[in-house]
Write an enzyme that holds these catalytic residues in place. Structure first.
Site: not given
Ligand code: 7PJ
Length: 274
Positions: A222, A256
Site C-alpha cells: 500500500k 491480506r
Molecule cells: C483491502 C481489501 C483491505 C480488506 C483491498 C489493495 C486495495 N479488503 N481490499 N482489507 N484492500 N478486507 O489491496 O491495495 O485492506 S483492495
C-alpha cells in the site's frame, strides 16, 4: 480464536495469510496479469502451495480513483474462477472481495465461504445475503468512497472513529443473525486515510482487539509503505513483510497479502519467537 465460514473453520490461534487473487485488469499492483480464468486458477494454486489459509478473489479494483465495474462484468470475472477452484476441491476457503450483494450471492452459490466487503455490508441487501448464508464476513472501515476517499480524509481521532464504526457494523450483523464467530473486522488501511492516519492506526492496532473479533489487516504494497520507503509499488516486498510482522506481533489474526510465500515464512518466525 477462529472464524466459521461455510464448510470451513479457520484456526486463527496463530497469524494466517489471506492471499490476494485479483482478476481485475486495472488492479494497481499486478494489473492485467491474471485476467483470464486459467492463469487466475494457476496463480491461486500457487498461493495455496505457498501457504495461504484463504484466497481473496476480487473483480473490481477499490484503489483510489478506480472506475466502478458494472455488475455483469464483475460476475464474469470472478464466478468462473470460483467455480474452477471449487471444482478442484481446494483445501482453503474462498473469500469474495465485493460490496455488491448480487456478486456476494452468486459467489456464495458458486462455493465462496467468506464475504470481504470494503463497505462493511452497508449496500442495500448485502446484510440479508450474508445472514441467509453460512459465510464468514470481513467488515472493513472506509471513509468516503474509492472515488473520493483520498481527497481530504478527516478524523478527530482515527482510532476511536474506526473502532466505533466496526463495533456498530458488527452489532448490526449480530442483530441480523450472523453469529459472532463468523465476523472479522478490518481497519481498512488506505481507505480514506492519510499517511498519518494509517500510521496512527497501525501503531494502535492492538486496541482493536478489545472488540473481541478476529482482526484482518491489509497493508500489502500500500501507498503508506511507499511513503515510508520511497519505493514504488513493484518494490514494496520487504516493507510489506515488515508491516505484516509488526501487525501480527500486535495481534492481527489474518494478513491480506500479495506475497504469500515471504509473508508465511516471516509469520512462522513471529509464531515461534513471540
Ligand atoms: C483491502 C481489501 C483491505 C480488506 C483491498 C489493495 C486495495 N479488503 N481490499 N482489507 N484492500 N478486507 O489491496 O491495495 O485492506 S483492495
Amino acid at each position: 480464536m477462529h472464524l466459521r465460514c461455510g464448510a470451513f473453520t479457520l484456526d486463527l490461534s496463530t497469524p494466517q495469510v489471506m492471499g490476494i487473487l485479483n482478476v481485475t485488469p486495472d488492479s494497481f499492483s499486478d494489473g492485467g496479469q491474471y485476467t483470464h480464468t486459467g492463469s487466475a486458477v494457476a496463480h491461486a494454486l500457487q498461493l495455496i502451495e505457498d501457504g495461504a489459509a484463504v484466497l481473496d478473489i476480487g473483480g473490481e479494483s477499490t484503489r483510489p480513483n478506480a472506475t466502478p465495474v458494472p455488475l455483469e462484468q464483475e460476475l464474469q470475472r470472478v464466478i468462473p474462477v470460483i467455480e474452477a477452484l471449487v471444482a478442484r476441491n481446494i483445501p482453503v476457503p474462498i473469500s469474495i472481495d465485493t460490496y455488491k450483494p448480487a456478486v456476494m450471492r452468486a459467489a456464495i452459490d458458486a462455493g465462496a465461504s467468506i464475504v470481504n466487503d470494503v463497505r462493511a455490508l452497508q449496500e442495500d441487501g448485502a446484510l440479508e445475503v450474508v445472514a441467509a448464508s453460512q459465510a464468514g464476513v470481513c467488515l472493513m472501515h472506509m471513509q468516503g468512497t474509492p472515488q473520493t476517499m483520498q481527497d481530504d480524509p478527516q478524523y478527530e481521532n482515527v482510532l476511536l472513529e474506526v473502532k466505533d464504526f466496526l463495533r456498530a457494523r458488527r452489532d448490526t450483523c449480530l442483530a441480523a443473525g450472523i453469529a459472532a464467530d463468523r465476523i472479522m473486522l478490518d481497519p481498512g488501511f488506505g481507505f480514506g486515510k492519510t499517511r498519518a492516519h494509517n500510521i496512527a492506526l497501525a501503531r494502535s492496532l492492538a486496541e482493536l482487539l478489545d472488540l473481541g473479533s478476529p482482526l484482518l489487516v491489509g497493508l500489502s504494497r500500500k501507498s503508506v509503505l511507499g511513503q515510508v520507503t520511497g519505493n514504488d509499488v513493484a518494490a514494496r516486498l520487504y516493507a510489506s513483510v515488515a508491516a505484516a510482522v509488526v501487525s501480527a506481533m500486535q495481534g492481527a489474526h489474518l494478513l491480506r497479502v500479495h506475497d504469500v510465500k515471504a509473508t508465511v515464512e516471516a509469520l512462522k518466525v513471529v509464531t515461534a519467537l513471540k
